[in-house]
Design an enzyme around this catalytic site. Structure first.
Site, short mmCIF file in Angstrom:
data_model
loop_
_atom_site.label_atom_id
_atom_site.label_comp_id
_atom_site.label_asym_id
_atom_site.label_seq_id
_atom_site.Cartn_x
_atom_site.Cartn_y
_atom_site.Cartn_z
N LYS A 207 0.38 -1.32 0.24
CA LYS A 207 0.27 -0.03 -0.37
C LYS A 207 0.71 1.59 -0.08
O LYS A 207 0.34 2.08 -0.45
CB LYS A 207 -1.25 0.15 1.49
CG LYS A 207 -2.07 -0.22 1.53
CD LYS A 207 -3.50 0.11 2.63
CE LYS A 207 -2.47 0.20 3.77
NZ LYS A 207 -2.23 -0.97 4.18
N ARG B 82 -11.74 1.27 6.72
CA ARG B 82 -10.90 -0.39 7.17
C ARG B 82 -12.44 -0.74 7.61
O ARG B 82 -12.38 -2.08 7.58
CB ARG B 82 -10.18 0.24 7.24
CG ARG B 82 -8.65 -0.28 7.02
CD ARG B 82 -7.72 -0.15 7.67
NE ARG B 82 -6.40 0.03 7.42
CZ ARG B 82 -5.23 -0.46 7.93
NH1 ARG B 82 -5.29 -1.48 8.20
NH2 ARG B 82 -4.04 0.23 7.19
N ARG C 34 9.99 -6.33 6.24
CA ARG C 34 10.20 -5.66 6.57
C ARG C 34 10.32 -5.50 8.45
O ARG C 34 10.85 -4.22 8.68
CB ARG C 34 8.98 -5.46 6.64
CG ARG C 34 8.64 -3.45 7.44
CD ARG C 34 7.17 -3.15 6.07
NE ARG C 34 6.40 -3.10 7.06
CZ ARG C 34 5.22 -2.54 6.78
NH1 ARG C 34 4.55 -2.82 5.32
NH2 ARG C 34 4.64 -3.09 7.30
N ARG D 278 9.73 -1.99 13.11
CA ARG D 278 8.61 -1.77 12.36
C ARG D 278 7.48 -2.20 14.14
O ARG D 278 7.29 -3.36 14.14
CB ARG D 278 7.56 -1.12 11.92
CG ARG D 278 6.19 0.05 11.84
CD ARG D 278 5.34 -0.16 10.25
NE ARG D 278 4.57 -0.24 10.66
CZ ARG D 278 2.96 -0.47 10.19
NH1 ARG D 278 3.90 -0.34 8.89
NH2 ARG D 278 2.11 -1.28 10.31
N ARG E 225 -3.11 -8.65 12.68
CA ARG E 225 -3.69 -7.65 11.12
C ARG E 225 -4.10 -8.38 10.45
O ARG E 225 -5.56 -7.99 10.23
CB ARG E 225 -2.39 -6.69 10.59
CG ARG E 225 -1.83 -5.78 12.18
CD ARG E 225 -0.48 -5.37 12.16
NE ARG E 225 -0.35 -4.13 10.78
CZ ARG E 225 0.98 -4.71 10.16
NH1 ARG E 225 1.90 -5.55 10.72
NH2 ARG E 225 1.29 -5.05 9.36
P1 ADP Z 1 -1.09 -2.05 7.69
O1 ADP Z 1 -1.78 -1.76 6.73
O2 ADP Z 1 0.60 -3.12 7.45
O3 ADP Z 1 -1.21 -2.63 8.83
P2 ADP Z 1 -0.95 0.80 7.81
O4 ADP Z 1 0.51 1.69 8.37
O5 ADP Z 1 -2.16 0.91 7.24
O6 ADP Z 1 -0.73 -0.75 7.59
O7 ADP Z 1 -1.67 0.42 9.33
C1 ADP Z 1 -1.49 0.23 10.60
C2 ADP Z 1 -2.14 -0.05 12.33
O8 ADP Z 1 -2.31 1.95 12.33
C3 ADP Z 1 -3.20 -0.46 11.48
O9 ADP Z 1 -2.98 -1.98 12.47
C4 ADP Z 1 -4.62 -0.01 12.43
O10 ADP Z 1 -3.73 0.06 13.91
C5 ADP Z 1 -4.09 1.35 12.08
N1 ADP Z 1 -5.43 2.36 11.51
C6 ADP Z 1 -4.63 2.62 9.87
N2 ADP Z 1 -5.19 2.80 8.92
C7 ADP Z 1 -6.75 2.52 9.92
C8 ADP Z 1 -8.52 3.04 9.23
N3 ADP Z 1 -8.71 3.81 8.67
N4 ADP Z 1 -9.23 2.56 10.86
C9 ADP Z 1 -8.61 2.30 11.89
N5 ADP Z 1 -6.89 1.79 12.27
C10 ADP Z 1 -6.61 1.95 11.30
#
Ligand code: ADP
Length: 195
Positions: A14, A92, A131, A137, A148
């Site tokens: 992403k 999401r 990663r 991270r 996740r």
């Molecule tokens: P990944 O898709 O690898 O989990 P992201 O950087 O997109 O990585 O998201 C990291 C974390 O941030 C998620 O696990 C969640 O806890 C939070 N997060 C990100 N976007 C949202 C969202 N739209 N709604 C709720 N939580 C979110």
């Protein structure tokens, strides 16, 4: 002006594809994960509330995330309303998707396309573990990665129907090189987006 969403499981690329897409179409790249990590790093109220959810691999509550996005795209009564953007990692959940849809109708800014990157689960786990080793991270440990992925399946998969029924879903094979995926995305977007 280009308005699109990027929908993809953790590890599907992403961040990389989101930045490329936004640059190509000349719009801001709004990645909710990056925005949340920035709040955590700055120790804001939102960051403090979000951190435990993120570290456990769970979603941050809808109201917090919606509020944060609204402040970026406008419509909360202060400042301008963005005409174009690439939203990455948002919506999401169905609640977030309904909010985004209502927002688009209210401000005459409905979205042109939702790009969904598809990558097999074993490939996702492999990429995320790597990663984690390279970048450290805090949520890239195997246990949190599995959580996740399960959270994505439960909450985000229903969005596929939501967007498919609105005719704006673009499914893209997310395997292969970064350039190959970018080309597939652009090819899929062509019929959906105004020139
Ligand atoms: P990944 O898709 O690898 O989990 P992201 O950087 O997109 O990585 O998201 C990291 C974390 O941030 C998620 O696990 C969640 O806890 C939070 N997060 C990100 N976007 C949202 C969202 N739209 N709604 C709720 N939580 C979110």
């Amino acid at each position: 002006m280009f308005r699109a969403l990027l929908l993809a499981p953790p590890g599907a690329g992403k961040g990389t594809q989101g930045q490329r897409l936004a640059d190509r179409h000349g719009v801001p790249h709004l990645a909710t994960g990056d925005l949340l990590r920035d709040h955590v790093a700055r120790g804001t109220d939102l960051g403090k509330q979000a951190k435990s959810h993120m570290d456990a691999g769970r979603l941050v509550p809808d109201d917090l995330v919606i509020d944060m996005v609204l402040r970026k795209i406008g419509g909360d009564g202060t400042g301008e309303i963005l005409e174009g953007f690439l939203l990455d990692g948002f919506p999401r959940t169905l609640t977030q998707a309904r909010f985004a849809y209502e927002w688009g109708l209210q401000f005459k800014r409905t979205f042109h396309a939702v790009i969904m990157l598809e990558v097999p689960e074993d490939e996702l786990v492999r990429r995320l573990v790597q990663r984690g080793e390279e970048q450290g991270r805090s949520d890239d440990t195997e246990e949190v990665i599995r959580e996740r992925l399960a959270v994505y399946e439960d909450n985000t998969a229903p969005l596929v129907d939501f967007y498919e029924s609105r005719g704006i879903l673009v499914r893209v094979d997310g395997t292969g090189t970064v350039d190959e995926v970018t080309e597939r995305i652009e090819a899929g977007l062509e019929p959906m987006v105004p020139a």
